[in-house]
Motif scaffolding. Sequence first.
Motif, PDB file in Angstrom:
ATOM      1  N   GLY A   1      84.067  93.934   5.785  1.00 54.45           N
ATOM      2  CA  GLY A   1      83.352  95.092   5.266  1.00 54.45           C
ATOM      3  C   GLY A   1      84.238  96.129   4.611  1.00 54.45           C
ATOM      4  O   GLY A   1      83.735  97.134   4.099  1.00 54.45           O
ATOM      5  N   ASP A   2      85.548  95.924   4.613  1.00 51.42           N
ATOM      6  CA  ASP A   2      86.474  96.885   3.997  1.00 51.42           C
ATOM      7  C   ASP A   2      87.144  96.206   2.807  1.00 51.42           C
ATOM      8  O   ASP A   2      87.885  95.230   2.977  1.00 51.42           O
ATOM      9  N   PRO A   3      86.925  96.687   1.591  1.00 50.86           N
ATOM     10  CA  PRO A   3      87.511  96.038   0.410  1.00 50.86           C
ATOM     11  C   PRO A   3      89.000  96.303   0.235  1.00 50.86           C
ATOM     12  O   PRO A   3      89.639  95.712  -0.639  1.00 50.86           O
ATOM     13  N   THR A   4      89.572  97.195   1.045  1.00 51.69           N
ATOM     14  CA  THR A   4      90.986  97.538   0.897  1.00 51.69           C
ATOM     15  C   THR A   4      91.873  96.381   1.340  1.00 51.69           C
ATOM     16  O   THR A   4      91.644  95.767   2.385  1.00 51.69           O
ATOM     17  N   ARG A   5      92.888  96.116   0.545  1.00 54.12           N
ATOM     18  CA  ARG A   5      93.899  95.125   0.913  1.00 54.12           C
ATOM     19  C   ARG A   5      95.150  95.875   1.373  1.00 54.12           C
ATOM     20  O   ARG A   5      95.653  96.752   0.671  1.00 54.12           O
ATOM     21  N   TRP A   6      95.649  95.485   2.545  1.00 57.51           N
ATOM     22  CA  TRP A   6      96.767  96.191   3.155  1.00 57.51           C
ATOM     23  C   TRP A   6      98.032  95.335   3.071  1.00 57.51           C
ATOM     24  O   TRP A   6      98.054  94.190   3.511  1.00 57.51           O
ATOM     25  N   PHE A   7      99.096  95.941   2.510  1.00 60.04           N
ATOM     26  CA  PHE A   7     100.359  95.251   2.313  1.00 60.04           C
ATOM     27  C   PHE A   7     101.450  95.913   3.156  1.00 60.04           C
ATOM     28  O   PHE A   7     101.679  97.122   3.061  1.00 60.04           O
ATOM     29  N   ASP A   8     102.134  95.137   3.955  1.00 54.64           N
ATOM     30  CA  ASP A   8     103.300  95.603   4.701  1.00 54.64           C
ATOM     31  C   ASP A   8     104.374  96.031   3.701  1.00 54.64           C
ATOM     32  O   ASP A   8     104.736  95.262   2.793  1.00 54.64           O
ATOM     33  N   ILE A   9     104.908  97.237   3.852  1.00 51.55           N
ATOM     34  CA  ILE A   9     105.886  97.716   2.866  1.00 51.55           C
ATOM     35  C   ILE A   9     107.177  96.911   2.886  1.00 51.55           C
ATOM     36  O   ILE A   9     107.956  96.960   1.935  1.00 51.55           O
ATOM     37  N   ARG A  10     107.417  96.150   3.952  1.00 54.58           N
ATOM     38  CA  ARG A  10     108.632  95.326   3.979  1.00 54.58           C
ATOM     39  C   ARG A  10     108.609  94.242   2.907  1.00 54.58           C
ATOM     40  O   ARG A  10     109.662  93.732   2.522  1.00 54.58           O
ATOM     41  N   LEU A  11     107.424  93.921   2.418  1.00 59.77           N
ATOM     42  CA  LEU A  11     107.326  92.981   1.309  1.00 59.77           C
ATOM     43  C   LEU A  11     107.968  93.531   0.044  1.00 59.77           C
ATOM     44  O   LEU A  11     108.358  92.779  -0.856  1.00 59.77           O
ATOM     45  N   LEU A  12     108.080  94.855  -0.027  1.00 58.02           N
ATOM     46  CA  LEU A  12     108.569  95.531  -1.229  1.00 58.02           C
ATOM     47  C   LEU A  12     110.059  95.847  -1.167  1.00 58.02           C
ATOM     48  O   LEU A  12     110.666  96.170  -2.185  1.00 58.02           O
TER      49      LEU A  12
END
Length: 380
Positions: free
Chosen positions: A38-49
Amino acid sequence: MNRRLILAAILASLICSSASAAIADDAIDPSLATTAPGDPTRWFDIRLLGVEGQGWSDTKAPFDRLPARAEGVVRDAVWGLSRHSAGLCVRFVTDSPEIQARWTLTSDRLAMPHMPATGVSGLDLYAKLDGRWHWLGYGRPEQAPTNTGTLASGLEGGPREYLLYLPLYNGVSSVEIGLPEGASLSKAPARPEGKDRPIVFYGTSITQGGCASRPGMVHTAILGRRLGLPVINLGFSGNGRMEAEVAELLAELDPAVFVVDCLPNMSAAEVEDRVEPLVRIIRASRPTTPIILAEDRSYSNAPLVSSLRNRNATSRAALRAAFDHLVAEGVTGLHYLPGDPQLGDDGDGTVDGSHPTDLGFVRMADAFEPVLRAALAGQP
């Protein structure tokens, strides 16, 4: 179509291609994001960056500032403070019209009596605009341990580089960037050669960021943005004492310049005993790296309190004597930063006579900048 219009079209195409390349070259796979029903937000761990501001990769926890092997070697107070995320940041590129953040704190102390929660436990977002960093939004810490908030919305203009700073006086166990479905995310372009080695600041509560209103307002962060260099913040509140154990760790790093700013935590006798050994330890591993020895800032109420004037005067005299002795012995690459100009002369630069306000930190950055530029350029 006339020649001028053709050239304009080609230029526009090249600009768009360049912006797209900034995303595509180090694009983050959307499948690495987490989502909730129900939440369209995609969450990315900043360690990926790629997290900037860490001198060591062998840390006990992802956002520590000292290596795991420092535990039990440095004093317990230094170790505990090294688990605060001061100076850590992440750069990234996105075309998203909205940027959210979710972060989990390691301490429930969101604020201090003289420092707001936004600086102690909050996030701070900058955007690159016309080649310069411009403040954009912040993450407000309202509870422990986990906070979620919108850092910026209604953004225009397509792909852009962003810079997100982590809390100054709290630790984090996780930090995520939230983007709507369809938005791109990539690592920021690598820093150019000559701008990729960091400034290492070693110091006290002031270096750590007390009492900035936001993580991006401490002078170390301001200087990193002005000079276009990464920064490693090794400020330890009340515990920047030029100890040999910390000096040995500093000597493992290979920065563009070391800044040693510990006098607010040291007596004149300690300064006399510890400055030269610290410089020699660093010089044994880094024989040519510039080292800036900084005097303590003047207490804002010192003009009316003789004991504070004496405190500044005696520690500075000890630092200057050590500096002169090292130079006389032939130690090169040393630079000296006076204390009096750092906060101005109107008394308005601190919260409590000692710790800078945002105004004080801007003034400190103004005082540090020319000395840093000279050191980086190899000038005396």
